[in-house]
Design an enzyme around this catalytic site. Structure first.
Site, PDB file in Angstrom:
ATOM      1  N   THR A 143       0.827  -1.220   0.000  1.00  0.00           N
ATOM      2  CA  THR A 143       0.000   0.000   0.000  1.00  0.00           C
ATOM      3  C   THR A 143       0.862   1.271   0.000  1.00  0.00           C
ATOM      4  O   THR A 143       0.662   2.168  -0.814  1.00  0.00           O
ATOM      5  CB  THR A 143      -0.923  -0.009   1.238  1.00  0.00           C
ATOM      6  OG1 THR A 143      -1.714  -1.191   1.181  1.00  0.00           O
ATOM      7  CG2 THR A 143      -1.822   1.215   1.281  1.00  0.00           C
ATOM      8  N   ILE A 144       1.807   1.338   0.900  1.00  0.00           N
ATOM      9  CA  ILE A 144       2.653   2.536   0.997  1.00  0.00           C
ATOM     10  C   ILE A 144       3.768   2.479  -0.050  1.00  0.00           C
ATOM     11  O   ILE A 144       4.018   3.461  -0.767  1.00  0.00           O
ATOM     12  CB  ILE A 144       3.247   2.661   2.425  1.00  0.00           C
ATOM     13  CG1 ILE A 144       2.121   2.800   3.467  1.00  0.00           C
ATOM     14  CG2 ILE A 144       4.231   3.838   2.507  1.00  0.00           C
ATOM     15  CD1 ILE A 144       1.208   3.991   3.304  1.00  0.00           C
TER      16      ILE A 144
ATOM     17  N   SER B 291       3.432   7.722  11.449  1.00  0.00           N
ATOM     18  CA  SER B 291       2.199   7.110  10.924  1.00  0.00           C
ATOM     19  C   SER B 291       1.304   8.143  10.246  1.00  0.00           C
ATOM     20  O   SER B 291       1.493   9.357  10.391  1.00  0.00           O
ATOM     21  CB  SER B 291       1.431   6.468  12.076  1.00  0.00           C
ATOM     22  OG  SER B 291       0.827   7.496  12.845  1.00  0.00           O
ATOM     23  N   CYS B 292       0.302   7.638   9.563  1.00  0.00           N
ATOM     24  CA  CYS B 292      -0.663   8.533   8.895  1.00  0.00           C
ATOM     25  C   CYS B 292      -1.333   9.467   9.897  1.00  0.00           C
ATOM     26  O   CYS B 292      -1.486  10.663   9.642  1.00  0.00           O
ATOM     27  CB  CYS B 292      -1.704   7.699   8.145  1.00  0.00           C
ATOM     28  SG  CYS B 292      -2.347   6.302   9.099  1.00  0.00           S
ATOM     29  N   ASN B 293      -1.732   8.934  11.057  1.00  0.00           N
ATOM     30  CA  ASN B 293      -2.407   9.775  12.055  1.00  0.00           C
ATOM     31  C   ASN B 293      -1.464  10.823  12.645  1.00  0.00           C
ATOM     32  O   ASN B 293      -1.829  11.989  12.806  1.00  0.00           O
ATOM     33  CB  ASN B 293      -2.975   8.891  13.180  1.00  0.00           C
ATOM     34  CG  ASN B 293      -4.235   8.184  12.737  1.00  0.00           C
ATOM     35  OD1 ASN B 293      -5.166   8.801  12.219  1.00  0.00           O
ATOM     36  ND2 ASN B 293      -4.283   6.872  12.926  1.00  0.00           N
TER      37      ASN B 293
ATOM     38  N   ARG C 182     -10.123   3.871  10.399  1.00  0.00           N
ATOM     39  CA  ARG C 182     -10.687   2.901   9.460  1.00  0.00           C
ATOM     40  C   ARG C 182     -10.316   1.477   9.900  1.00  0.00           C
ATOM     41  O   ARG C 182      -9.223   1.249  10.425  1.00  0.00           O
ATOM     42  CB  ARG C 182     -10.205   3.186   8.025  1.00  0.00           C
ATOM     43  CG  ARG C 182      -8.679   3.212   7.839  1.00  0.00           C
ATOM     44  CD  ARG C 182      -8.132   1.827   7.545  1.00  0.00           C
ATOM     45  NE  ARG C 182      -6.721   1.787   7.311  1.00  0.00           N
ATOM     46  CZ  ARG C 182      -5.825   1.388   8.207  1.00  0.00           C
ATOM     47  NH1 ARG C 182      -6.194   1.086   9.440  1.00  0.00           N
ATOM     48  NH2 ARG C 182      -4.544   1.314   7.877  1.00  0.00           N
TER      49      ARG C 182
ATOM     50  N   HIS D 125      -1.256   7.046  20.599  1.00  0.00           N
ATOM     51  CA  HIS D 125      -1.041   7.993  19.500  1.00  0.00           C
ATOM     52  C   HIS D 125      -0.399   9.298  19.975  1.00  0.00           C
ATOM     53  O   HIS D 125       0.394   9.903  19.262  1.00  0.00           O
ATOM     54  CB  HIS D 125      -2.368   8.293  18.787  1.00  0.00           C
ATOM     55  CG  HIS D 125      -3.025   7.054  18.256  1.00  0.00           C
ATOM     56  ND1 HIS D 125      -3.990   6.361  18.981  1.00  0.00           N
ATOM     57  CD2 HIS D 125      -2.828   6.363  17.123  1.00  0.00           C
ATOM     58  CE1 HIS D 125      -4.374   5.309  18.281  1.00  0.00           C
ATOM     59  NE2 HIS D 125      -3.684   5.274  17.154  1.00  0.00           N
TER      60      HIS D 125
ATOM     61  N   HIS E 108      -9.397   7.900   7.930  1.00  0.00           N
ATOM     62  CA  HIS E 108      -9.556   8.129   9.370  1.00  0.00           C
ATOM     63  C   HIS E 108     -10.255   9.481   9.546  1.00  0.00           C
ATOM     64  O   HIS E 108     -10.157  10.361   8.677  1.00  0.00           O
ATOM     65  CB  HIS E 108      -8.215   8.266  10.077  1.00  0.00           C
ATOM     66  CG  HIS E 108      -7.298   7.086   9.966  1.00  0.00           C
ATOM     67  ND1 HIS E 108      -7.623   5.827  10.377  1.00  0.00           N
ATOM     68  CD2 HIS E 108      -6.015   7.005   9.511  1.00  0.00           C
ATOM     69  CE1 HIS E 108      -6.590   5.008  10.184  1.00  0.00           C
ATOM     70  NE2 HIS E 108      -5.608   5.705   9.649  1.00  0.00           N
TER      71      HIS E 108
ATOM     72  N   GLN F 159      -5.365   7.438   4.982  1.00  0.00           N
ATOM     73  CA  GLN F 159      -4.283   6.644   5.574  1.00  0.00           C
ATOM     74  C   GLN F 159      -3.309   6.081   4.545  1.00  0.00           C
ATOM     75  O   GLN F 159      -2.136   5.881   4.834  1.00  0.00           O
ATOM     76  CB  GLN F 159      -4.875   5.506   6.420  1.00  0.00           C
ATOM     77  CG  GLN F 159      -5.442   4.312   5.641  1.00  0.00           C
ATOM     78  CD  GLN F 159      -6.834   4.555   5.044  1.00  0.00           C
ATOM     79  OE1 GLN F 159      -7.428   5.603   5.276  1.00  0.00           O
ATOM     80  NE2 GLN F 159      -7.353   3.584   4.302  1.00  0.00           N
TER      81      GLN F 159
HETATM   82  P1  NAD Z   1       1.385  -3.761   3.073  1.00  0.00           P
HETATM   83  O1  NAD Z   1       1.117  -5.043   3.750  1.00  0.00           O
HETATM   84  O2  NAD Z   1       0.338  -3.178   2.200  1.00  0.00           O
HETATM   85  O3  NAD Z   1       2.690  -3.893   2.177  1.00  0.00           O
HETATM   86  C1  NAD Z   1       3.848  -4.522   2.631  1.00  0.00           C
HETATM   87  C2  NAD Z   1       4.651  -5.021   1.433  1.00  0.00           C
HETATM   88  O4  NAD Z   1       5.881  -5.546   1.921  1.00  0.00           O
HETATM   89  C3  NAD Z   1       3.971  -6.145   0.649  1.00  0.00           C
HETATM   90  O5  NAD Z   1       4.101  -5.863  -0.727  1.00  0.00           O
HETATM   91  C4  NAD Z   1       4.798  -7.390   0.988  1.00  0.00           C
HETATM   92  O6  NAD Z   1       4.895  -8.258  -0.137  1.00  0.00           O
HETATM   93  C5  NAD Z   1       6.157  -6.799   1.272  1.00  0.00           C
HETATM   94  N1  NAD Z   1       6.992  -7.568   2.190  1.00  0.00           N
HETATM   95  C6  NAD Z   1       6.622  -8.354   3.226  1.00  0.00           C
HETATM   96  N2  NAD Z   1       7.719  -8.846   3.835  1.00  0.00           N
HETATM   97  C7  NAD Z   1       8.799  -8.337   3.178  1.00  0.00           C
HETATM   98  C8  NAD Z   1      10.191  -8.451   3.343  1.00  0.00           C
HETATM   99  N3  NAD Z   1      10.714  -9.190   4.316  1.00  0.00           N
HETATM  100  N4  NAD Z   1      11.004  -7.776   2.479  1.00  0.00           N
HETATM  101  C9  NAD Z   1      10.489  -7.018   1.486  1.00  0.00           C
HETATM  102  N5  NAD Z   1       9.159  -6.870   1.284  1.00  0.00           N
HETATM  103  C10 NAD Z   1       8.337  -7.518   2.120  1.00  0.00           C
HETATM  104  O7  NAD Z   1       1.797  -2.737   4.231  1.00  0.00           O
HETATM  105  P2  NAD Z   1       1.555  -1.163   4.264  1.00  0.00           P
HETATM  106  O8  NAD Z   1       0.146  -0.894   4.658  1.00  0.00           O
HETATM  107  O9  NAD Z   1       2.079  -0.548   3.026  1.00  0.00           O
HETATM  108  O10 NAD Z   1       2.434  -0.744   5.522  1.00  0.00           O
HETATM  109  C11 NAD Z   1       3.844  -0.636   5.438  1.00  0.00           C
HETATM  110  C12 NAD Z   1       4.341   0.267   6.545  1.00  0.00           C
HETATM  111  O11 NAD Z   1       3.758   1.556   6.363  1.00  0.00           O
HETATM  112  C13 NAD Z   1       3.976  -0.176   7.980  1.00  0.00           C
HETATM  113  O12 NAD Z   1       5.008   0.222   8.863  1.00  0.00           O
HETATM  114  C14 NAD Z   1       2.745   0.651   8.256  1.00  0.00           C
HETATM  115  O13 NAD Z   1       2.537   0.888   9.622  1.00  0.00           O
HETATM  116  C15 NAD Z   1       3.083   1.940   7.541  1.00  0.00           C
HETATM  117  N6  NAD Z   1       1.904   2.737   7.204  1.00  0.00           N
HETATM  118  C16 NAD Z   1       0.786   2.145   6.678  1.00  0.00           C
HETATM  119  C17 NAD Z   1      -0.327   2.925   6.414  1.00  0.00           C
HETATM  120  C18 NAD Z   1      -1.580   2.330   5.870  1.00  0.00           C
HETATM  121  O14 NAD Z   1      -2.648   2.839   6.150  1.00  0.00           O
HETATM  122  N7  NAD Z   1      -1.543   1.272   5.098  1.00  0.00           N
HETATM  123  C19 NAD Z   1      -0.289   4.303   6.650  1.00  0.00           C
HETATM  124  C20 NAD Z   1       0.881   4.884   7.130  1.00  0.00           C
HETATM  125  C21 NAD Z   1       1.972   4.088   7.423  1.00  0.00           C
END
Ligand code: NAD
Length: 337
Positions: free
Chosen positions: A11-12, A139-141, A168, A194, A220, A301
């Site tokens: 996602t990120i 984080s996003c928040n 969310r 938070h 959120h 987010q």
């Molecule tokens: P996600 O699960 O959507 O994506 C994670 C990716 O990492 C996947 O593509 C997976 O294949 C890959 N992956 C897993 N293990 C791995 C490894 N060992 N080496 C390389 N790649 C690997 O996660 P996300 O939602 O993008 O979250 C990632 C980070 O961003 C987290 O720290 C999260 O807290 C933070 N974050 C997420 C959001 C959100 O709302 N999704 C918002 C802000 C921050």
């Protein structure tokens, strides 16, 4: 051109990759994933060089028809800097790998502040990350609250922040998340974690937070009450926030009554993936009574941390100072509604 590796293309990570690719002073040298799913398909279609997270998964990628250039280890060696967007906790496991390779890295919100030189929000503390080797984009928040507190602190002084975060249940692709039909105090204990996370950006800020989780994937919503040290009018605060490049003050005339219409607006404007990089503050909700400011803001987010990652890259590598970097990022992505 600065070579940026994206370790964790979810996602990120996929959004950071596209944002980096849109910058004039950096490019994506590769992206790494754990499994050969639709995300790998998207990476290949966008022309990114694909790496497998682990050696023992290389064959799974090849079997699914994907060329891989190597493992995350190889990507780290190729990169001038890595954005680690792996799931929470894996960034901590990866941290020694970056150190061994001598590659600076940016971790994300779920990782501990103790792993990095500084936590980061471009508006609030860009300078703290200048020359740093390890940085955490909060984080996003926390990003959403930091963008709001920064200008308020500068203009009026902030005595105390009280925030209720209505979060969310999951992102659209997180089929296993919930709740489906409930409203959860989350965490039940108060104040929530938070507030201390915001203190990684503003160590002296007095802030208490409470969290809830609800059945939506859209955004959120923050309900904020901020005690100010002076007493501006509601209109003055509205103008101050409207002047911030990463805050969108939602105009009354748009008749946007919730996060669904906000996301629809983003899609109507042709935003990639319907993303909203800005804090969305309802203009009508901005109300100051006896030095106490009240407002509602919605935070997307999946995308508000994306420009912050780009600015963190510039801060760490010295490519630009705060104002220049934020302006470049804003301009290249089309930030500002
Ligand atoms: P996600 O699960 O959507 O994506 C994670 C990716 O990492 C996947 O593509 C997976 O294949 C890959 N992956 C897993 N293990 C791995 C490894 N060992 N080496 C390389 N790649 C690997 O996660 P996300 O939602 O993008 O979250 C990632 C980070 O961003 C987290 O720290 C999260 O807290 C933070 N974050 C997420 C959001 C959100 O709302 N999704 C918002 C802000 C921050």
């Amino acid at each position: 051109m600065l070579q940026v590796g994206i370790n964790g293309y979810g996602t990120i990570g996929k959004r950071v990759a596209d944002a980096v690719a849109a910058q004039p002073d950096m490019e994506v040298c590769g992206v790494s994933k754990a499994s050969p799913d639709f995300g790998a398909d998207g990476a290949v279609r966008r022309g990114y060089t694909l790496y497998s997270a682990r050696e023992d998964r290389v064959s799974a990628f090849r079997k699914a028809g994907y060329e891989v250039a190597g493992t995350s280890e190889d990507l780290i060696a190729e990169s001038d800097i890595v954005v680690d967007a792996t799931p929470g906790g894996i960034g901590a496991e990866n941290r020694p790998r970056y150190e061994a390779a001598g590659t600076p890295a940016i971790l994300q919100g779920k990782e501990s502040d103790s792993l990095v030189d500084t936590s980061f929000n471009a508006r609030a503390n860009f300078e703290d990350a200048e020359g740093a080797e390890y940085v955490r984009v909060v984080s996003c928040n926390t990003t959403g609250i930091s963008r709001l507190v920064s200008p308020l602190e500068e203009a009026y002084g902030v005595e105390k922040v009280r925030a209720t975060l209505v979060r969310r249940g999951g992102d659209p692709d997180q089929t296993g998340r919930g709740p489906i039909n409930d409203i959860l105090p989350d965490p039940i204990t108060v104040p929530s974690h938070h507030g201390p996370d915001v203190n990684t950006i503003f160590p002296d800020l007095s802030i208490d937070t409470m969290g809830l989780t609800v059945p939506t994937t859209l955004m959120h919503m923050h309900s904020l009450n901020i005690e100010l040290e002076s007493e501006p009018s509601s209109e003055e605060v509205r103008e101050l926030l409207a002047g911030e490049s990463r805050i969108f003050v939602v105009d009354d005339g748009l008749a946007i009554d919730g996060t669904g219409k906000l996301r629809e607006l983003a899609r109507d404007r042709g935003r990639p993936r319907g993303d909203l990089w800005e804090n969305c503050v309802w203009g009508e909700s901005i109300n100051v009574q006896d030095s106490e400011l009240y407002l509602f803001q919605a935070i997307h987010q999946e995308s508000d941390v994306i420009p912050e990652n780009v600015d963190a890259i510039r801060a760490m590598t010295g490519l630009a100072g705060r104002d220049e970097s934020m302006a470049m990022t804003n301009e290249s992505l089309g930030i500002g509604l």
